[in-house]
Write an enzyme that holds these catalytic residues in place. Sequence first.
Site, short mmCIF file in Angstrom:
data_model
loop_
_atom_site.label_atom_id
_atom_site.label_comp_id
_atom_site.label_asym_id
_atom_site.label_seq_id
_atom_site.Cartn_x
_atom_site.Cartn_y
_atom_site.Cartn_z
CG ASP A 169 24.94 2.81 -7.26
OD1 ASP A 169 24.12 3.35 -8.02
OD2 ASP A 169 26.19 2.89 -7.40
CB SER A 170 27.35 4.51 -3.14
OG SER A 170 27.93 3.26 -3.41
N GLY A 186 23.32 6.37 0.59
CA GLY A 186 22.88 6.50 1.98
C GLY A 186 21.62 5.73 2.31
CG LEU A 187 18.55 5.54 0.02
CD1 LEU A 187 17.77 5.49 -1.28
CD2 LEU A 187 17.68 6.12 1.13
CB SER A 188 21.25 0.45 3.84
OG SER A 188 21.61 1.22 4.96
CB SER A 189 22.38 0.26 -2.19
OG SER A 189 23.64 0.93 -2.10
CB SER A 190 26.43 -1.99 0.77
OG SER A 190 26.18 -1.37 2.02
CB ALA A 191 22.63 -3.55 4.21
CG ASP A 198 22.62 -0.20 7.17
OD1 ASP A 198 21.93 0.72 7.66
OD2 ASP A 198 23.79 -0.05 6.78
#
Length: 583
Positions: free
Chosen positions: A149-150, A152-157, A200
């Site tokens: 998480d967090s 740079g793999l766009s976990s938030s998207a 993303d």
Amino acid sequence: MVAPGGGGGGGGGGPARWPSEEELDIVRKKVVEISGRDEREVRVAACPYRICPLGAHIDHQGGIVTAMTINYGVILGFVPSNDSEVLLRSGQFEGVIRFRVDDLQKPIDNPENINWESYARGAVYALQNSGYDLRKGIIGYISGVKGLDSSGLSSSAAVGIAYLLALENVNDLVVSSVDNIQLDKSIENKYLGLENGILDPSAILLSRYGYLTFMDCKTASPSYVYFSELSKSQQPQGHLPFKILLAFSGLQHNLPKKRGYNTRVFECKEAARALLHASGCEEASNILRNVDSVVYEAQKCVLEENLSRRAEHYFSEMKRVAKGRDAWARGNLQELGQLISASGRSSILNYECVEIYNETLCSEMRKLSLEMISQGTLNHISVEPTLHDQIIMAQLHDEGVKIIKQKLSLGEEKYKCFRQDHKGVLWFESRIVVPKNHELRKQILDEAHLSKFSIHPGGNKMYQDLRQNFWWTRMKREIAKYVSECDTCQRVKASHLKVAGTLQPLPIPSWKWEDISMDFIVGLPSTAQKHDSIWVIVDRLTKMAYFFLVHTTYTAKKYAEIYLDRIVCLYGVPKTIISDRGT
């Protein structure tokens, strides 16, 4: 991406299926534990993480970006609640989320207040603002990959889209992928206050297995390019000739909490505004995609330093994306890797997306007995397949190699010089067989001729060196042609032939048939009498010519007989005969 309890969704089928049945079972059991429902009622939304090989930090400017999803991501197991309540737990974060979908959600004012609950509320906010009627909430359990998480793999998207899909599913809403991209953008832009683009969600919702997605972020239109279009039909089903190495630096960033991101987006827009103003196109919206590259080159002097660096990153990255598309389609991983390295350097130097000196990164590096200094030159390491590995990979898709292997397996005498090792690699005696691949052969020739250790050898020397390790048909001819076309060799290397004299005009003959010239026209189809060449004899004074049908196997004696019978008997013996070296 949303599936009932019996199976999982995800980003395309491949050898390493994601999510696995084990991961799904864990999530389903957690949902049953939280909700008290039957396991068969549990539904799953699976949203993969994404990588962006080229096109970093230009999506918010309407640029063209590349993306590909990976077999890791976020899994949200859920069941519909009996009313409008949302109840959620997380595999990575403590606590329980409780709120109602009919509560009016308002954008977050202070970025410090953003937490894992914000994305669920943001999904409700985006759907409410777009006019969708939400009556049912969800009871669910969400889980990502620990440590990613967090990162740079766009976990938030992925989290935001998972909540959108779940809420749409329980409320019987039919929403297209394109609309969901805009809904996720609304979560980020309007609810969380992060001014990012559509890279993303586009990657998560539109990627295809085996393809690199190229997303035009201005028109929101995707296109897909398969790895090595030339060998697409030869790829075994579900297998790709490459693997992606995911290296985690140890740094984690929560972008909504970092003001620097929005500042850089603003600077990009300011650069666009200045360039559009300088070119007289002030009516266009202030994004760098609306600035022609010719205008940028002509007007970039008007930009102050920070704006100039942001614009430089955008325009150089757009060029790298175009070159990367071609390299990917040709299957040239080396060229693609060089472009990705250049993209990373530009992100650091021109977009300032990484803090070069960071205590967390230093700590991680010290574990590997490495040290980071606060001042110095930032270098990069490119990991590329060796030449030997590239040859082996190329053999897998070469028709000529396949034919030789078939003949070899049948025991044909003609192919007894070939052999296969235990890995299926084809050899000619002790030399590896190089397939008919122009890029690969040129790389071998360049290494043998242009590297610092070879110093431009001649054709014979180069052939003797290469034949110790490599074999391909007409190898010596290709090497000779390569050396003859080397500009450095032609300019620098001294000729070993006698220096030619200056051209001299031939004297005009004083009488007919005293001075003649002759030549041959060869390579013609054979006649009924087996003649395949024409012998041309011309009187230099009158330009009178004779043409005799001959054969390339005729001896000098035979030509002398023809000349005596046809020419000397009519005009006598000539004083001079002129011919070129071939004659």
